[in-house]
Design a protein around this motif. Structure first.
Motif, PDB file in Angstrom:
ATOM      1  N   VAL A  24       0.837  -1.200   0.000  1.00  0.00           N
ATOM      2  CA  VAL A  24       0.000   0.000   0.000  1.00  0.00           C
ATOM      3  C   VAL A  24       0.870   1.248   0.000  1.00  0.00           C
ATOM      4  O   VAL A  24       0.652   2.197  -0.745  1.00  0.00           O
ATOM      5  N   ASN A  25       1.926   1.257   0.841  1.00  0.00           N
ATOM      6  CA  ASN A  25       2.794   2.419   0.921  1.00  0.00           C
ATOM      7  C   ASN A  25       3.535   2.656  -0.388  1.00  0.00           C
ATOM      8  O   ASN A  25       3.705   3.792  -0.815  1.00  0.00           O
ATOM      9  N   GLN A  26       3.999   1.586  -1.012  1.00  0.00           N
ATOM     10  CA  GLN A  26       4.686   1.730  -2.283  1.00  0.00           C
ATOM     11  C   GLN A  26       3.737   2.263  -3.347  1.00  0.00           C
ATOM     12  O   GLN A  26       4.095   3.135  -4.130  1.00  0.00           O
ATOM     13  N   SER A  66      11.953  -2.063  -2.765  1.00  0.00           N
ATOM     14  CA  SER A  66      11.855  -0.956  -1.816  1.00  0.00           C
ATOM     15  C   SER A  66      10.506  -0.261  -1.922  1.00  0.00           C
ATOM     16  O   SER A  66       9.903  -0.199  -2.993  1.00  0.00           O
ATOM     17  N   ASN A  67      10.033   0.264  -0.783  1.00  0.00           N
ATOM     18  CA  ASN A  67       8.830   1.096  -0.810  1.00  0.00           C
ATOM     19  C   ASN A  67       9.040   2.324  -1.691  1.00  0.00           C
ATOM     20  O   ASN A  67       8.132   2.776  -2.385  1.00  0.00           O
ATOM     21  N   TYR A  68      10.254   2.875  -1.610  1.00  0.00           N
ATOM     22  CA  TYR A  68      10.548   4.135  -2.287  1.00  0.00           C
ATOM     23  C   TYR A  68      11.273   3.827  -3.597  1.00  0.00           C
ATOM     24  O   TYR A  68      12.495   3.886  -3.684  1.00  0.00           O
ATOM     25  N   LYS A 110       3.435  -5.560  -8.043  1.00  0.00           N
ATOM     26  CA  LYS A 110       3.920  -4.187  -7.905  1.00  0.00           C
ATOM     27  C   LYS A 110       4.051  -3.462  -9.242  1.00  0.00           C
ATOM     28  O   LYS A 110       4.079  -2.236  -9.290  1.00  0.00           O
ATOM     29  N   PHE A 111       4.189  -4.220 -10.313  1.00  0.00           N
ATOM     30  CA  PHE A 111       4.219  -3.648 -11.655  1.00  0.00           C
ATOM     31  C   PHE A 111       3.763  -4.717 -12.640  1.00  0.00           C
ATOM     32  O   PHE A 111       3.724  -5.907 -12.312  1.00  0.00           O
ATOM     33  N   ASN A 112       3.401  -4.287 -13.831  1.00  0.00           N
ATOM     34  CA  ASN A 112       3.116  -5.203 -14.931  1.00  0.00           C
ATOM     35  C   ASN A 112       4.021  -4.864 -16.095  1.00  0.00           C
ATOM     36  O   ASN A 112       4.133  -3.690 -16.479  1.00  0.00           O
ATOM     37  N   LEU A 113       4.665  -5.884 -16.653  1.00  0.00           N
ATOM     38  CA  LEU A 113       5.484  -5.722 -17.844  1.00  0.00           C
ATOM     39  C   LEU A 113       4.796  -6.465 -18.980  1.00  0.00           C
ATOM     40  O   LEU A 113       4.527  -7.671 -18.862  1.00  0.00           O
ATOM     41  N   LEU A 114       4.495  -5.755 -20.054  1.00  0.00           N
ATOM     42  CA  LEU A 114       3.734  -6.332 -21.154  1.00  0.00           C
ATOM     43  C   LEU A 114       4.417  -6.091 -22.491  1.00  0.00           C
ATOM     44  O   LEU A 114       5.158  -5.109 -22.647  1.00  0.00           O
ATOM     45  N   ILE A 115       4.138  -6.972 -23.425  1.00  0.00           N
ATOM     46  CA  ILE A 115       4.480  -6.732 -24.821  1.00  0.00           C
ATOM     47  C   ILE A 115       3.179  -6.517 -25.580  1.00  0.00           C
ATOM     48  O   ILE A 115       2.267  -7.348 -25.501  1.00  0.00           O
ATOM     49  N   LEU A 116       3.093  -5.377 -26.273  1.00  0.00           N
ATOM     50  CA  LEU A 116       1.928  -5.066 -27.094  1.00  0.00           C
ATOM     51  C   LEU A 116       2.282  -5.253 -28.560  1.00  0.00           C
ATOM     52  O   LEU A 116       3.361  -4.821 -28.996  1.00  0.00           O
ATOM     53  N   CYS A 117       1.400  -5.921 -29.274  1.00  0.00           N
ATOM     54  CA  CYS A 117       1.625  -6.222 -30.682  1.00  0.00           C
ATOM     55  C   CYS A 117       0.599  -5.480 -31.532  1.00  0.00           C
ATOM     56  O   CYS A 117      -0.609  -5.608 -31.306  1.00  0.00           O
TER      57      CYS A 117
END
Length: 250
Positions: A24-26, A66-68, A110-117
């Motif tokens: 939540v903090n991140q 890390s949070n930051y 915490k993140f999403n890494l995608l390839i868009l075609c």
């Protein structure tokens, strides 16, 4: 006598709460960073060397421990990678009718890494990014980004063109504020304080492939029509980790 089983259960709950609070903090920190971050033009001199797609993914996971989160370093990581089709081809899934979103790494939430075609002439709608950061790197071909002023959004960062303070802004229609080509290995960046955008493959003979990082990840965003009418759209994945998703898994 202290009940050891209850103590272990309590410690487990505390660990779970700590983990949830950390996320939540991140997330809060990342969303606040959209208020001032505008993007790097070239890699940092002191950043890590990114030679392969696995290097990029590992470096991202380290940054998000890390949070930051150092958002400049995240930008550096995306800039530093040079496209190698042998590394990303297994994730590149095309559809003849529309561009596709293919999940490469879920980033531990915490993140999403995608390839868009992008097929020939394919384009997105005009959309926002749910108060998240969006980095977009070209892996193959070219894309064109059209950027628009975010209607009725206080505190937006207007950078693309000087403002005519004598002109009236009509929030009943979208106002285009910039158009930028994105060539191979370049990185474009946007967040909602910088505006909305529409991305298109301008070629009618060649496909394009791009690598996108969204942080924090989101499952809905807002889509805008020319008259500024806003609707909520669900964000889906055409494939995950190189495997076509079923409709109930998207």
């Amino acid at each position: 006598m202290v009940n050891q089983s209850k103590c272990k259960m309590a410690l487990s709950k505390i660990d779970t709460i700590d983990t949830e609070m950390e996320q939540v903090n991140q997330e809060k920190y990342l969303r606040q960073a959209t208020q001032y971050y505008c993007a790097l033009e070239k890699p940092l001199k002191y950043g890590p060397v990114i030679e392969t797609l696995p290097d990029l993914i590992s470096a991202l996971h380290r940054e998000f421990e890390s949070n930051y989160v150092n958002i400049e370093m995240v930008n550096h990581i995306m800039l530093s990678y040079k496209s190698n089709p042998k590394e990303w081809r297994k994730y590149a899934k095309f559809d003849r009718y529309t561009y596709t979103r293919n999940l490469v790494d879920a980033g531990n939430g915490k993140f999403n890494l995608l390839i868009l075609c992008w097929g020939e002439g394919h384009s997105s709608s005009v959309h926002d990014h749910a108060d998240s950061h969006c980095f977009m790197k070209m892996l193959k071909g070219d894309l064109r980004e059209k950027r628009y002023r975010y209607p009725n959004r206080p505190g937006a960062i207007e950078r693309e063109q000087p403002q005519d303070h004598h002109a009236e802004i009509d929030d009943n229609e979208l106002v285009e504020i910039g158009e930028t080509p994105i060539p191979l290995n370049d990185v474009a960046y946007i967040n909602d304080n910088l505006g909305l955008h529409r991305v298109e493959n301008p070629s009618h003979s060649d496909t394009s492939v791009s690598l996108h990082l969204y942080c924090p990840p989101f499952d809905t965003c807002s889509v805008f029509q020319d008259n500024c009418k806003k609707t909520t759209a669900k964000v889906t994945f055409w494939s995950k980790y190189g495997v076509r998703t079923k409709l109930d898994e998207q």
